[in-house]
Scaffold this motif. Structure first.
Motif, PDB file in Angstrom:
ATOM      1  N   LEU A 299      -2.888  -9.765  -5.359  1.00 55.49           N
ATOM      2  CA  LEU A 299      -3.251  -8.517  -5.369  1.00 55.49           C
ATOM      3  C   LEU A 299      -4.314  -8.478  -4.676  1.00 55.49           C
ATOM      4  O   LEU A 299      -4.889  -7.472  -3.795  1.00 55.49           O
ATOM      5  N   LYS A 300      -5.550  -9.549  -4.880  1.00 55.92           N
ATOM      6  CA  LYS A 300      -6.835  -9.128  -4.182  1.00 55.92           C
ATOM      7  C   LYS A 300      -6.482  -9.401  -2.726  1.00 55.92           C
ATOM      8  O   LYS A 300      -7.265  -8.719  -1.806  1.00 55.92           O
TER       9      LYS A 300
ATOM     10  N   PRO B 263       1.032  -0.956   0.009  1.00 56.38           N
ATOM     11  CA  PRO B 263      -0.138   0.001  -0.087  1.00 56.38           C
ATOM     12  C   PRO B 263       0.875   1.382  -0.003  1.00 56.38           C
ATOM     13  O   PRO B 263       2.057   1.277   0.742  1.00 56.38           O
TER      14      PRO B 263
ATOM     15  N   TYR C 132      -5.351  -1.307  -9.410  1.00 55.63           N
ATOM     16  CA  TYR C 132      -4.900  -1.073  -7.842  1.00 55.63           C
ATOM     17  C   TYR C 132      -4.256   0.313  -7.680  1.00 55.63           C
ATOM     18  O   TYR C 132      -2.804   0.162  -7.366  1.00 55.63           O
TER      19      TYR C 132
ATOM     20  N   PHE D  32      -1.896   1.067  -4.710  1.00 55.57           N
ATOM     21  CA  PHE D  32      -0.564   0.357  -4.420  1.00 55.57           C
ATOM     22  C   PHE D  32       0.667   0.733  -4.935  1.00 55.57           C
ATOM     23  O   PHE D  32       0.724   1.751  -6.124  1.00 55.57           O
TER      24      PHE D  32
ATOM     25  N   LYS E  44      -5.091  -6.248  -1.128  1.00 63.29           N
ATOM     26  CA  LYS E  44      -6.324  -5.426  -1.048  1.00 63.29           C
ATOM     27  C   LYS E  44      -7.223  -5.496   0.496  1.00 63.29           C
ATOM     28  O   LYS E  44      -7.485  -4.668   0.827  1.00 63.29           O
ATOM     29  N   THR E  45      -7.504  -7.007   0.438  1.00 61.44           N
ATOM     30  CA  THR E  45      -8.193  -7.168   1.615  1.00 61.44           C
ATOM     31  C   THR E  45      -7.828  -7.051   2.992  1.00 61.44           C
ATOM     32  O   THR E  45      -8.170  -7.184   3.941  1.00 61.44           O
TER      33      THR E  45
END
Length: 261
Positions: free
Chosen positions: A164-165, A103, A190, A193, A168-169
């Motif tokens: 990547l999912k 992030p 994204y 990121f 993100k979570t």
């Protein structure tokens, strides 16, 4: 350049089309809809040859070269690591590296190397068996590492997208991906990121690679023709890759490609 421009190559190389071997479901590199950056590179090369592009589709997994290039069903693979014995490599058209993806506003945004203490105790996604796994082990980062499959049929499974999912979570604190995959995926979906090329890892295995086009062993005339096209169209090739989000490095893999190159 007219179609007859390929007349000097062997009889195995088509003179009526640029026959490309590619994966039908391998974004961000290639897909059947022509949306990948390797599709765009193929279109550029075909345009300079004055030929249409024709694809032979086959999953980029075990048997890919044997069932495509070596079977004479096509004449060119758009992306192949330099030095691989299964193909005759052209001169490289890009240098890139594995990347750390985090992030952009988080506590890991300033990390530039896997030895950074900030990574200790973090859950990091890694493609199992890929070169960065050795560096993670060396730096004590494997205890909480989450592995993702290395060899898959992208029509049914996408480890990079899954990673990547999960980042993100919040299931992952960081992800390590090959830059030419991770960079474009981040750019496309994204925006929060940060993609950090791992250019400071000095011990083996190396994390940067020079990427070439691959042709059949022995096709030296065809290789030289492609080398000439790569050299004369370097600016357009770089533009395609940079627009896709591929992190481009200098030839030694030590830092970003200078704009003047």
């Amino acid at each position: 350049m007219a179609a007859g421009a390929l007349a000097q190559t062997s009889d195995l190389v088509s003179r009526t089309a640029l026959r490309v071997c590619a994966d039908p479901a391998n974004l961000p590199m290639s897909n059947e809809a022509g949306e990948g950056y390797e599709n765009k590179l193929a279109e550029l090369i075909a345009d300079r040859l004055g030929l249409p592009v024709e694809y032979t589709w086959y999953p980029m997994a075990t048997g890919f070269i044997r069932n495509t290039l070596r079977a004479n069903r096509c004449d060119l693979v758009m992306g192949y690591a330099q030095g691989h014995e299964m193909v005759l490599n052209t001169n490289h058209y890009m240098t890139s590296s594995y990347t750390l993806i985090v992030p952009e506003t988080g506590p890991l945004a300033a990390v530039t190397a896997l030895a950074d203490p900030a990574l200790k105790g973090k859950t990091i996604g890694i493609i199992a068996g890929s070169p960065p796994a050795t560096h993670m082990a060396r730096n004590g980062l494997m205890m909480k590492a989450r592995p993702y499959h290395l060899v898959v049929d992208r029509r049914f499974e996408s480890p990079a997208v899954d990673m990547l999912k999960d980042l993100k979570t919040g299931e992952l604190d960081a992800a390590i991906l090959w830059g030419p995959i991770g960079g474009p995926l981040v750019k496309q979906g994204y925006p929060g990121f940060k993609v950090i090329p791992l250019t400071q890892e000095t011990l083996p295995p190396r994390l940067f690679y020079r990427i070439t086009m691959g042709v059949r062993q022995g096709e030296k005339v065809w290789e030289r023709k492609l080398n000439s096209l790569i050299r004369r169209n370097k600016a357009q090739i770089n533009q395609i890759l940079q627009e896709a989000g591929v992190p481009l490095l200098n030839d030694m893999g030590t830092g970003p490609l200078e704009a003047t190159n």
